[in-house]
Design an enzyme around this catalytic site. Structure first.
Site, PDB file in Angstrom:
ATOM      1  N   ASN A  38      -9.684   0.471  -2.849  1.00  0.00           N
ATOM      2  CA  ASN A  38      -9.563  -0.728  -2.035  1.00  0.00           C
ATOM      3  C   ASN A  38     -11.036  -1.144  -1.277  1.00  0.00           C
ATOM      4  O   ASN A  38     -11.537  -0.277  -0.780  1.00  0.00           O
ATOM      5  CB  ASN A  38      -8.793  -0.523  -0.955  1.00  0.00           C
ATOM      6  CG  ASN A  38      -8.254  -2.004  -0.123  1.00  0.00           C
ATOM      7  OD1 ASN A  38      -8.124  -3.032  -0.519  1.00  0.00           O
ATOM      8  ND2 ASN A  38      -8.466  -1.822   1.393  1.00  0.00           N
ATOM      9  N   GLU A  39     -11.434  -2.176  -1.582  1.00  0.00           N
ATOM     10  CA  GLU A  39     -12.458  -2.878  -0.865  1.00  0.00           C
ATOM     11  C   GLU A  39     -13.867  -1.790  -0.999  1.00  0.00           C
ATOM     12  O   GLU A  39     -14.462  -1.542  -0.166  1.00  0.00           O
ATOM     13  CB  GLU A  39     -12.534  -2.986   0.687  1.00  0.00           C
ATOM     14  CG  GLU A  39     -11.478  -4.223   1.216  1.00  0.00           C
ATOM     15  CD  GLU A  39     -11.436  -4.315   2.522  1.00  0.00           C
ATOM     16  OE1 GLU A  39     -11.504  -5.631   2.952  1.00  0.00           O
ATOM     17  OE2 GLU A  39     -11.654  -3.748   3.312  1.00  0.00           O
ATOM     18  N   TYR A  72       1.380  -7.392  13.888  1.00  0.00           N
ATOM     19  CA  TYR A  72       0.077  -8.172  13.266  1.00  0.00           C
ATOM     20  C   TYR A  72       0.288  -9.806  13.495  1.00  0.00           C
ATOM     21  O   TYR A  72      -0.507 -10.336  12.862  1.00  0.00           O
ATOM     22  CB  TYR A  72       0.157  -7.800  11.820  1.00  0.00           C
ATOM     23  CG  TYR A  72      -1.314  -8.027  10.940  1.00  0.00           C
ATOM     24  CD1 TYR A  72      -2.110  -6.849  11.106  1.00  0.00           C
ATOM     25  CD2 TYR A  72      -1.875  -9.004  10.408  1.00  0.00           C
ATOM     26  CE1 TYR A  72      -3.112  -6.597  10.488  1.00  0.00           C
ATOM     27  CE2 TYR A  72      -3.130  -8.921   9.747  1.00  0.00           C
ATOM     28  CZ  TYR A  72      -3.751  -7.719   9.794  1.00  0.00           C
ATOM     29  OH  TYR A  72      -4.778  -7.557   9.218  1.00  0.00           O
ATOM     30  N   ASN A 121      -7.615   2.126   3.619  1.00  0.00           N
ATOM     31  CA  ASN A 121      -7.890   1.548   4.910  1.00  0.00           C
ATOM     32  C   ASN A 121      -6.689   1.173   5.685  1.00  0.00           C
ATOM     33  O   ASN A 121      -6.164   2.067   6.245  1.00  0.00           O
ATOM     34  CB  ASN A 121      -8.918   0.160   4.640  1.00  0.00           C
ATOM     35  CG  ASN A 121      -9.792  -0.038   5.697  1.00  0.00           C
ATOM     36  OD1 ASN A 121     -10.553   0.900   6.044  1.00  0.00           O
ATOM     37  ND2 ASN A 121      -9.677  -1.235   6.426  1.00  0.00           N
ATOM     38  N   ALA A 122      -6.220  -0.119   5.831  1.00  0.00           N
ATOM     39  CA  ALA A 122      -4.996  -0.548   6.243  1.00  0.00           C
ATOM     40  C   ALA A 122      -4.557  -0.217   7.973  1.00  0.00           C
ATOM     41  O   ALA A 122      -3.619  -0.013   8.243  1.00  0.00           O
ATOM     42  CB  ALA A 122      -3.976   0.250   5.355  1.00  0.00           C
ATOM     43  N   GLU A 123      -5.641   0.268   8.432  1.00  0.00           N
ATOM     44  CA  GLU A 123      -5.455   0.798   9.975  1.00  0.00           C
ATOM     45  C   GLU A 123      -4.530   2.055   9.958  1.00  0.00           C
ATOM     46  O   GLU A 123      -3.695   2.039  10.965  1.00  0.00           O
ATOM     47  CB  GLU A 123      -4.979  -0.434  10.604  1.00  0.00           C
ATOM     48  CG  GLU A 123      -5.846  -1.663  11.011  1.00  0.00           C
ATOM     49  CD  GLU A 123      -5.979  -2.485   9.772  1.00  0.00           C
ATOM     50  OE1 GLU A 123      -7.191  -2.650   9.200  1.00  0.00           O
ATOM     51  OE2 GLU A 123      -5.140  -3.303   9.472  1.00  0.00           O
ATOM     52  N   GLU A 125      -5.848 -10.089  -0.692  1.00  0.00           N
ATOM     53  CA  GLU A 125      -5.421 -10.097   0.790  1.00  0.00           C
ATOM     54  C   GLU A 125      -6.020 -11.133   1.279  1.00  0.00           C
ATOM     55  O   GLU A 125      -7.388 -11.505   1.488  1.00  0.00           O
ATOM     56  CB  GLU A 125      -6.002  -8.802   1.443  1.00  0.00           C
ATOM     57  CG  GLU A 125      -5.398  -7.604   1.277  1.00  0.00           C
ATOM     58  CD  GLU A 125      -6.176  -6.392   2.085  1.00  0.00           C
ATOM     59  OE1 GLU A 125      -6.717  -6.669   3.055  1.00  0.00           O
ATOM     60  OE2 GLU A 125      -6.081  -5.206   1.611  1.00  0.00           O
ATOM     61  N   TYR A 163       0.846  -1.222   0.000  1.00  0.00           N
ATOM     62  CA  TYR A 163      -0.252  -0.073   0.040  1.00  0.00           C
ATOM     63  C   TYR A 163       0.874   1.332   0.069  1.00  0.00           C
ATOM     64  O   TYR A 163       2.071   1.052   0.406  1.00  0.00           O
ATOM     65  CB  TYR A 163      -0.837   0.077   1.247  1.00  0.00           C
ATOM     66  CG  TYR A 163      -2.102  -0.719   1.335  1.00  0.00           C
ATOM     67  CD1 TYR A 163      -3.081  -0.536   0.211  1.00  0.00           C
ATOM     68  CD2 TYR A 163      -2.381  -1.540   2.399  1.00  0.00           C
ATOM     69  CE1 TYR A 163      -4.124  -1.322   0.401  1.00  0.00           C
ATOM     70  CE2 TYR A 163      -3.644  -1.982   2.555  1.00  0.00           C
ATOM     71  CZ  TYR A 163      -4.488  -2.075   1.653  1.00  0.00           C
ATOM     72  OH  TYR A 163      -5.870  -2.639   1.638  1.00  0.00           O
TER      73      TYR A 163
HETATM   74  C1  GAL Z   1      -8.831  -5.393   4.840  1.00  0.00           C
HETATM   75  C2  GAL Z   1      -8.352  -4.163   4.214  1.00  0.00           C
HETATM   76  C3  GAL Z   1      -6.948  -3.831   4.904  1.00  0.00           C
HETATM   77  C4  GAL Z   1      -6.816  -3.803   6.226  1.00  0.00           C
HETATM   78  C5  GAL Z   1      -7.248  -5.059   6.656  1.00  0.00           C
HETATM   79  C6  GAL Z   1      -7.433  -5.469   8.040  1.00  0.00           C
HETATM   80  O1  GAL Z   1     -10.153  -5.282   4.667  1.00  0.00           O
HETATM   81  O2  GAL Z   1      -8.497  -4.130   2.795  1.00  0.00           O
HETATM   82  O3  GAL Z   1      -6.564  -2.498   4.432  1.00  0.00           O
HETATM   83  O4  GAL Z   1      -7.518  -2.979   6.785  1.00  0.00           O
HETATM   84  O5  GAL Z   1      -8.716  -5.374   6.030  1.00  0.00           O
HETATM   85  O6  GAL Z   1      -5.983  -5.457   8.257  1.00  0.00           O
END
Ligand code: GAL
Length: 996
Positions: free
Chosen positions: A195-196, A359, A136-138, A293, A92
């Site tokens: 994304n999503e 993670y 997104n990606a926190e 992902e 990302y």
């Molecule tokens: C996915 C999203 C990612 C990240 C992940 C959770 O749904 O595409 O960016 O947020 O969830 O870590």
């Protein structure tokens, strides 16, 4: 509000439904490539991606370079990924970090992607670029810069204002990605817009094809020509290969075990998806099955179980069962999120996370590879390097027909020759040990039921296996193997095959042809060899004693217990996408190998004295064996196997003890002093808010920090008023996101704190505080400190959660109209005109010491008070800053992971931040947690020089707070052949013009 995003929409008519034969698909794909992409290097069909016409398993690792701000460490991570056998990395890009000020795109220094592209090339990995703009990606805002809070259009929609806001970023980052494409000799082979694009509010017309086209067009206009791929959160088929706005390759993500790391042995009841294959065949029959992902660990909220627990939930057994199910489904584009998580340093994270983004991934935040899940992945990923038939195998539905035990489900994946049988527990989370027999098909010998030399195969605990039949190993045909294949290589004089099984399992492997006279068990015992009509069967019980068998003259088969197989490597040669021809047993890590005439050179890491054993690929008469540039004594036996010992010498070094360092301290909240002047502060004078998502102010002027350009960490407000003598309470609503806190003072008197907790209700707080008796006619000032935990992600369209404001939402001073208080505020010095271009727009918050730049090296500590440091603490609420410096002189040739740890046993409410050489590398919330240890990589820490360390301590309650213990810790030390690690830029303190 109802979410409609999870509903499965009726599928649109599809262009290529129905069994298209391979050739027809090739033509279709080729035509698409020509018309849409002006390139023919990266192509695809329904089975897999092809690079220059060659099929490739995209075994991909998610890595966010921005979560490791030391560019010279990127190769380290990528080599560790490559060493597992991966072929690709997905990354990302965080827009917020690159365009902190609208119109000023900056991707230099630690934000420069060039070293990342270089590292990928050097490691031999392709790249999937995922620039968003929404990721997104926190990360804070899901990647949206703070200034988007003021944009006059709905985020992630076709509103002109939003699209215009993205244009500068997309053009710039698009060009950077474009230049790094494979078409220009770079590593980028795929790109994912958005994304999503998935969840939306009821009533919103979704999907908006025009919006999608516009996002894609911005990147295409910048020169991106590689195929686009979608990442849907669920298989809803909103944007597919055949929708009006489309992608080249359809894909989705999945996190089947969820994120409850508090119960790391509990797998959710319906955790194993079984309908993906059918769905994908309906949705995108023309594109390979892509998991863009797939869960590799879990994110964690404040107060969560922490990442060690996540690494247990998402462990090696999870990988075995769930990933092998993905292979059963036929995934040939498979990206694991995250493979290396890294750190949310410098406020880049969102509110629902904390500093660590480890993670629970295969590679730890400290870049260590000791987790068993790393080794398990090495076994899996390497298998695909030597099993090209997987990429073209036809999938069938799972069925019982292949086994005699209904507790086991077998999915076959079949080609005219090679067949794979993926076996799992029917109840996917079963921890039972279950026996089964398997039916395999063979071309030469019809259907066979295996094992033949014993009663049963077994799935032990949570496990899944890939059995094979008619599997080619060079010029040998394995009629079948119940043992799993790690790798094989064919050399001029022999072929080496490495297989493995779990402890105590019975396995069999049958080689076509008659055995020869010199077939033998070269090593180990208890291998049964039986001749059948046309093939030789080996049968054995897996044990720690390894067995090596020679059959058919020149086929050497290593029969390993899985734990031993973990020690084997098929290292890459530098800059090669594939693996080398060398198979070596070597312990902790082998990064690369080079074979040059009679010289064999390994680069790797050891954490103990390690025997290396090259079982294949050594020069016939080896003359020199190098390990990390040093020549080693070795032996080479008559089979060509080379053995040597790499000594691990424990490095001797000294680390300072934080409690013995000389600390200085300075009041970090001088705002409480009577003579403090806030003349230079921003006046909160906006009568209306530009925030279209939250337009209704409850205050006379906006007190949303984002309206004034302040988006990072500590926010401070000053509210001036003249007392009427009748005030007894002050109500205030503050908002900072999950686990935030706020404290209020009246002049220098502490009024109270909302200390915060980790519940959803506490992302904002209504606090009513008692006031002391005030003197009529006298001027007073409230000082309000708020911890902004990071802007929210923006998941649901067009909910605009990124625009959820931070700051003061409401207040009430008894006996006063609201307008009696006039407010000023500050965040980081300069707001969006942030000063520290090297460390980026988010690294600093609004504390006095940050505004002054005292978190930077060589801050003017001379006249500050001496202190014991953070353990000294405060006896009353307030904020103090401790600073010290120390020298490191650590031995080179070692990776010595260093972290800073808060050691505490009380739940006293306080918050702290750690600054190392000016980089904020930790935010600690004592009463919430869960993180207490903060790794800081070499390159932020200077291992050969002076380091400047700063700690802010915000005591939130009466009685103050002190840090009970604050210490430097060392993680697992390895001797490493990794090269030089250059420092990230650490510009020193300079007097800041206009700082207040
Ligand atoms: C996915 C999203 C990612 C990240 C992940 C959770 O749904 O595409 O960016 O947020 O969830 O870590």
């Amino acid at each position: 509000m109802l979410l409609s995003g999870l509903r499965l929409l009726p599928l649109l008519p599809l262009a290529w439904v129905g069994g298209v034969d391979g050739r027809a698909v090739d033509t279709v794909a080729a035509a698409k490539v020509e018309s849409r992409q002006q390139q023919n290097i990266v192509t695809w069909d329904d089975k897999s991606l092809m690079i220059n016409g060659e099929r490739l398993m995209i075994f991909s690792a998610e890595v966010h370079p921005f979560r490791l701000p030391v560019t010279s460490l990127w190769l380290d991570v990528l080599q560790k990924i490559k060493a597992m056998g991966y072929t690709c990395v997905s990354f990302y890009i965080d827009w917020f970090l690159l365009e902190g000020k609208q119109g000023e795109f900056r991707a230099e220094g630690i934000f420069d992607l060039e070293p990342f592209f270089e590292a990928a090339k050097q490691a031999g990995l392709y790249l999937l670029a995922r620039p968003g703009p929404y990721i997104n990606a926190e990360v804070a805002g899901g990647g949206f810069p703070g200034w988007l809070q003021r944009v006059q259009g709905r985020l992630r929609t076709n509103d002109a204002a939003y699209l215009e806001a993205t244009a500068n970023y997309s053009a710039n980052i698009g060009r950077i990605i474009a230049e790094a494409q494979i078409t220009n000799g770079g590593p980028v082979i795929l790109y994912q817009p958005e994304n999503e694009y998935q969840s939306y509010l009821e009533g919103y017309e979704f999907p908006d094809y025009e919006y999608w086209e516009n996002v894609d067009r911005q990147f295409r206009d910048a020169g991106i020509v590689v195929p686009s791929i979608n990442n849907e959160a669920h298989m809803n088929a909103y944007i597919t290969t055949s929708t009006p706005a489309s992608v080249d390759i359809y894909g989705h993500d999945s996190y089947p075990l969820g994120f409850d790391c508090f119960n790391p042995t509990v797998w959710p009841e319906d955790g194993l998806p079984t309908d993906w294959l059918e769905l994908n065949n309906q949705i995108a029959p023309d594109s390979p099955y892509a998991l863009v992902e797939f869960q590799g660990g879990g994110f964690q909220p404040p107060g969560g179980a922490g990442f060690e627990a996540c690494s247990q939930l998402l462990n090696h057994e999870f990988e075995r069962v769930i990933y092998k199910n993905n292979y059963a489904v036929g995934a040939t584009i498979f990206n694991i999120y995250m493979t290396f998580g890294g750190t949310n340093w410098g406020n880049l994270g969102h509110a629902e996370g904390y500093s660590s983004y480890d993670y629970g991934a295969q590679i730890t935040e400290e870049r260590l590879v000791y987790r068993e899940k790393y080794s398990e992945m090495k076994l899996q990923a390497n298998f695909f390097h030597v099993s090209p038939a997987y990429l073209v195998a036809d999938r069938f539905n799972s069925s019982l027909e292949w086994t005699d035990n209904e507790a086991i489900t077998v999915t076959p994946a079949i080609t005219d020759t090679t067949k794979f049988y993926i076996a799992r527990h029917t109840q996917y989370d079963s921890t039972e040990t279950v026996p089964y027999r398997l039916k395999v098909q063979t071309v030469g010998f019809g259907d066979l039921t295996v094992p033949q030399l014993s009663d049963s195969l077994y799935l032990t605990r949570r496990d899944s296996k890939i059995h094979v039949s008619d599997y080619l190993v060079g010029d040998k045909n394995l009629v079948y193997s119940t043992a799993e294949i790690f790798t094989w290589k064919k050399y001029s004089d022999k072929t080496v095959l490495v297989v493995y099984g779990g402890p105590d399992e019975h396995h069999e492997l049958a080689v076509e042809g008659r055995g020869s006279d010199d077939d033998e068990v070269v090593e180990g015992s208890d291998v049964t060899v039986e001749q059948r009509d046309g093939y030789t069967i080996l049968g054995w019980a897996v044990s720690p004693e390894r067995k090596v068998v020679r059959v058919h003259g020149d086929l050497y088969i290593y029969l390993l217990e899985r734990n031993e197989a973990y020690n084997f490597w098929v290292p890459p040669e530098p800059a090669q996408v594939g693996t080398s021809s060398v198979i070596v047993k070597a312990g902790y890590l082998i990064r690369t190998v080079e074979v040059d005439d009679a010289t064999l050179s390994f680069v790797g890491d050891v954490n103990a004295t390690t025997t290396i054993e090259v079982i294949g690929g050594a020069p016939e008469k080896l003359e020199t064996l190098n390990f990390n540039g040093r020549s080693l004594p070795f032996e080479q036996d008559e089979r060509g196997v080379v053995t040597a010992t790499v000594e691990f010498r424990k490095p001797r070094f000294k680390l300072p003890s934080c409690s013995r360092l000389k600390w200085k301290k300075i009041d970090a909240l001088p705002e409480l002093q009577p003579d403090y002047s806030d003349d230079a502060w921003t006046v909160a004078d906006l009568k209306e808010t530009p925030n279209t998502a939250f337009p209704d102010l409850r205050t006379p002027t906006s007190l949303y920090a984002g309206d004034y350009g302040y988006h990072t960490r500590t926010l401070i407000y000053r509210g001036h008023f003249t007392a009427n003598g009748g005030e007894s309470t002050f109500f205030i609503q503050t908002q900072g996101g999950m686990a935030f806190g706020s404290s209020v003072w009246l002049d220098d008197k502490f009024i109270g704190s909302f200390v915060g907790d980790s519940t959803w209700e506490s992302t904002n707080a209504n606090s009513t505080y008692e006031l002391p008796a005030l003197e009529k006619g006298r001027q007073y000032v409230f000082t309000v400190v708020i911890d902004n935990m990071g802007l929210n992600n923006n998941y649901v369209i067009p909910e605009e959660k990124q625009k959820i404001p931070r700051g003061i939402l409401d207040y009430e001073l008894e006996g006063h109209p609201k307008s009696d208080i006039s407010w000023k505020l500050t965040g980081n010095l300069g707001g969006e005109n942030y000063l520290d271009k090297d460390r980026g727009p988010l690294n600093e918050g609004g504390l006095f010491i940050e505004r002054q730049g005292y978190h930077l090296p060589v801050a003017p500590t001379k006249y500050w008070d001496y202190s014991k440091g953070p353990t000294e603490g405060l006896t009353k609420p307030g904020i103090v800053y401790y600073a010290t410096s120390f020298d490191l002189n650590l031995p080179t040739g070692y990776d010595i992971p260093i972290s800073f740890e808060f050691v505490n046993t009380t739940a006293v409410a306080y918050r702290a931040q750690i600054f190392v050489n000016g980089y904020q590398f930790g935010t600690y919330v004592n009463h919430i947690g869960p993180q207490s240890r903060y790794p800081v990589p070499q390159g932020i820490l200077n291992y050969h020089g002076t380091n400047y360390l700063g700690v802010t301590l915000w005591a939130m309650e009466e009685g103050g707070a002190k840090v009970e213990g604050f210490e430097i810790r060392v993680g697992t030390v390895t001797a490493t052949g990794y090269g030089n690690i250059e420092m990230a830029p650490t510009p020193a303190w300079k007097r800041r013009e206009g700082a207040y």
